[in-house]
Design a protein around this motif. Structure first.
Motif, mmCIF file in Angstrom:
data_model
loop_
_atom_site.group_PDB
_atom_site.id
_atom_site.type_symbol
_atom_site.label_atom_id
_atom_site.label_comp_id
_atom_site.label_asym_id
_atom_site.label_seq_id
_atom_site.Cartn_x
_atom_site.Cartn_y
_atom_site.Cartn_z
ATOM 1 N N VAL A 127 18.281 -14.604 -18.669
ATOM 2 C CA VAL A 127 18.100 -14.930 -17.256
ATOM 3 C C VAL A 127 17.322 -13.772 -16.635
ATOM 4 C CG1 VAL A 127 19.237 -15.491 -15.074
ATOM 5 C CG2 VAL A 127 20.215 -16.278 -17.215
ATOM 6 N N VAL A 128 17.988 -12.673 -16.398
ATOM 7 C CA VAL A 128 17.327 -11.449 -15.965
ATOM 8 C C VAL A 128 17.459 -10.410 -17.077
ATOM 9 C CG1 VAL A 128 17.352 -9.611 -14.228
ATOM 10 C CG2 VAL A 128 17.816 -11.957 -13.554
ATOM 11 N N GLU A 129 18.461 -10.615 -17.887
ATOM 12 C CA GLU A 129 18.686 -9.804 -19.073
ATOM 13 C C GLU A 129 19.262 -10.713 -20.148
ATOM 14 O OE1 GLU A 129 21.451 -6.794 -17.883
ATOM 15 O OE2 GLU A 129 22.800 -8.234 -16.976
ATOM 16 N N THR A 130 19.258 -10.264 -21.367
ATOM 17 C CA THR A 130 19.748 -11.082 -22.467
ATOM 18 C C THR A 130 21.275 -11.093 -22.469
ATOM 19 O OG1 THR A 130 17.807 -10.529 -23.779
ATOM 20 C CG2 THR A 130 19.696 -11.409 -24.956
ATOM 21 N N LEU A 131 21.821 -12.308 -22.548
ATOM 22 C CA LEU A 131 23.262 -12.497 -22.651
ATOM 23 C C LEU A 131 23.546 -13.230 -23.952
ATOM 24 C CD1 LEU A 131 23.887 -13.889 -19.059
ATOM 25 C CD2 LEU A 131 24.292 -11.546 -19.823
ATOM 26 N N THR A 132 24.491 -12.719 -24.718
ATOM 27 C CA THR A 132 24.871 -13.405 -25.945
ATOM 28 C C THR A 132 26.256 -13.996 -25.777
ATOM 29 O OG1 THR A 132 25.798 -11.396 -26.924
ATOM 30 C CG2 THR A 132 23.475 -11.883 -27.397
ATOM 31 N N ARG A 133 26.481 -15.051 -26.520
ATOM 32 C CA ARG A 133 27.768 -15.737 -26.446
ATOM 33 C C ARG A 133 28.903 -14.822 -26.906
ATOM 34 N NH1 ARG A 133 29.229 -21.218 -29.716
ATOM 35 N NH2 ARG A 133 31.430 -21.251 -29.166
ATOM 36 N N GLY A 134 28.633 -13.985 -27.890
ATOM 37 C CA GLY A 134 29.667 -13.084 -28.405
ATOM 38 C C GLY A 134 30.004 -11.946 -27.459
ATOM 39 N N ASP A 135 28.995 -11.372 -26.811
ATOM 40 C CA ASP A 135 29.218 -10.211 -25.936
ATOM 41 C C ASP A 135 29.583 -10.595 -24.506
ATOM 42 O OD1 ASP A 135 28.623 -8.555 -28.058
ATOM 43 O OD2 ASP A 135 26.515 -8.335 -27.483
ATOM 44 N N ASN A 136 29.034 -11.674 -23.991
ATOM 45 C CA ASN A 136 29.254 -12.101 -22.608
ATOM 46 C C ASN A 136 29.556 -13.599 -22.554
ATOM 47 O OD1 ASN A 136 26.651 -10.086 -22.595
ATOM 48 N ND2 ASN A 136 28.222 -9.507 -21.120
ATOM 49 N N PRO A 137 30.692 -14.034 -23.099
ATOM 50 C CA PRO A 137 30.945 -15.472 -23.191
ATOM 51 C C PRO A 137 31.035 -16.166 -21.828
ATOM 52 C CG PRO A 137 32.895 -14.234 -23.843
ATOM 53 C CD PRO A 137 31.787 -13.253 -23.676
ATOM 54 N N PHE A 138 31.626 -15.511 -20.846
ATOM 55 C CA PHE A 138 31.771 -16.147 -19.537
ATOM 56 C C PHE A 138 30.403 -16.393 -18.896
ATOM 57 C CE2 PHE A 138 32.263 -15.907 -14.900
ATOM 58 C CZ PHE A 138 33.100 -16.998 -14.713
ATOM 59 N N LEU A 139 29.573 -15.353 -18.837
ATOM 60 C CA LEU A 139 28.240 -15.506 -18.236
ATOM 61 C C LEU A 139 27.364 -16.456 -19.045
ATOM 62 C CD1 LEU A 139 27.434 -11.869 -17.089
ATOM 63 C CD2 LEU A 139 27.956 -13.843 -15.656
ATOM 64 N N PHE A 140 27.500 -16.411 -20.372
ATOM 65 C CA PHE A 140 26.738 -17.315 -21.225
ATOM 66 C C PHE A 140 27.061 -18.762 -20.879
ATOM 67 C CE2 PHE A 140 26.565 -20.009 -24.995
ATOM 68 C CZ PHE A 140 25.250 -19.853 -25.376
ATOM 69 N N TRP A 141 28.353 -19.105 -20.832
ATOM 70 C CA TRP A 141 28.741 -20.501 -20.570
ATOM 71 C C TRP A 141 28.454 -20.924 -19.135
ATOM 72 C CZ3 TRP A 141 28.748 -23.772 -24.170
ATOM 73 C CH2 TRP A 141 29.109 -23.410 -25.467
ATOM 74 N N ILE A 142 28.597 -20.030 -18.191
ATOM 75 C CA ILE A 142 28.240 -20.352 -16.800
ATOM 76 C C ILE A 142 26.748 -20.686 -16.715
ATOM 77 C CG2 ILE A 142 27.931 -19.335 -14.493
ATOM 78 C CD1 ILE A 142 30.772 -20.250 -15.031
ATOM 79 N N THR A 143 25.925 -19.913 -17.399
ATOM 80 C CA THR A 143 24.479 -20.166 -17.401
ATOM 81 C C THR A 143 24.173 -21.501 -18.056
ATOM 82 O OG1 THR A 143 24.063 -17.784 -17.511
ATOM 83 C CG2 THR A 143 22.237 -19.245 -18.095
ATOM 84 N N ILE A 144 24.791 -21.782 -19.199
ATOM 85 C CA ILE A 144 24.585 -23.052 -19.896
ATOM 86 C C ILE A 144 24.992 -24.228 -19.005
ATOM 87 C CG2 ILE A 144 25.408 -24.478 -21.819
ATOM 88 C CD1 ILE A 144 23.458 -22.419 -22.766
ATOM 89 N N ILE A 145 26.151 -24.127 -18.380
ATOM 90 C CA ILE A 145 26.633 -25.205 -17.507
ATOM 91 C C ILE A 145 25.706 -25.380 -16.310
ATOM 92 C CG2 ILE A 145 28.508 -25.857 -15.932
ATOM 93 C CD1 ILE A 145 30.422 -24.554 -18.037
ATOM 94 N N LEU A 146 25.276 -24.266 -15.704
ATOM 95 C CA LEU A 146 24.372 -24.340 -14.553
ATOM 96 C C LEU A 146 23.049 -24.986 -14.940
ATOM 97 C CD1 LEU A 146 23.706 -23.625 -11.605
ATOM 98 C CD2 LEU A 146 22.866 -21.438 -12.447
#
Length: 101
Positions: free
Chosen positions: A57-76
């Motif tokens: 998004v603005v920085e790389t998010l991985t499912r393993g390191d940032n699961p909450f932000l990853f899934w929020i982004t996917i859902i959005l």
């Protein structure tokens, strides 16, 4: 006509024809007011992020390191893609009737 054929050959041989096509499609969507193009792009980004388990998004998010932000982004992104595609489709089919009191 020959110039157009040569341009297409050059674009395809360049190797990044998908990106070039997407940029042309984005320009056309801005000119014509197509929302479905953005919906399709969000859907593409959602599928790619889900498969790679990494999203940018603005920085790389991985499912393993940032699961909450990853899934929020996917859902959005998935929600935005559905909204943009359906909004354009509904307007093409005559829009939503308004009820006046």
């Amino acid at each position: 006509m020959q110039v157009l054929k040569e341009l297409l050959r050059t674009i395809i041989s360049y190797g990044k024809w998908r990106t070039i096509f997407a940029l042309i499609l984005i320009a056309a969507s801005l000119y014509y007011g197509w929302q479905w193009v953005w919906g399709a792009l969000f859907l593409l980004w959602t599928v790619r992020a889900w498969r790679s388990q990494s999203v940018y998004v603005v920085e790389t998010l991985t499912r393993g390191d940032n699961p909450f932000l990853f899934w929020i982004t996917i859902i959005l992104w998935a929600t935005l893609s559905l909204y943009l595609i359906l909004a354009d489709l509904i307007m093409k089919l005559g829009g939503v009737p308004h009820v006046y009191s």
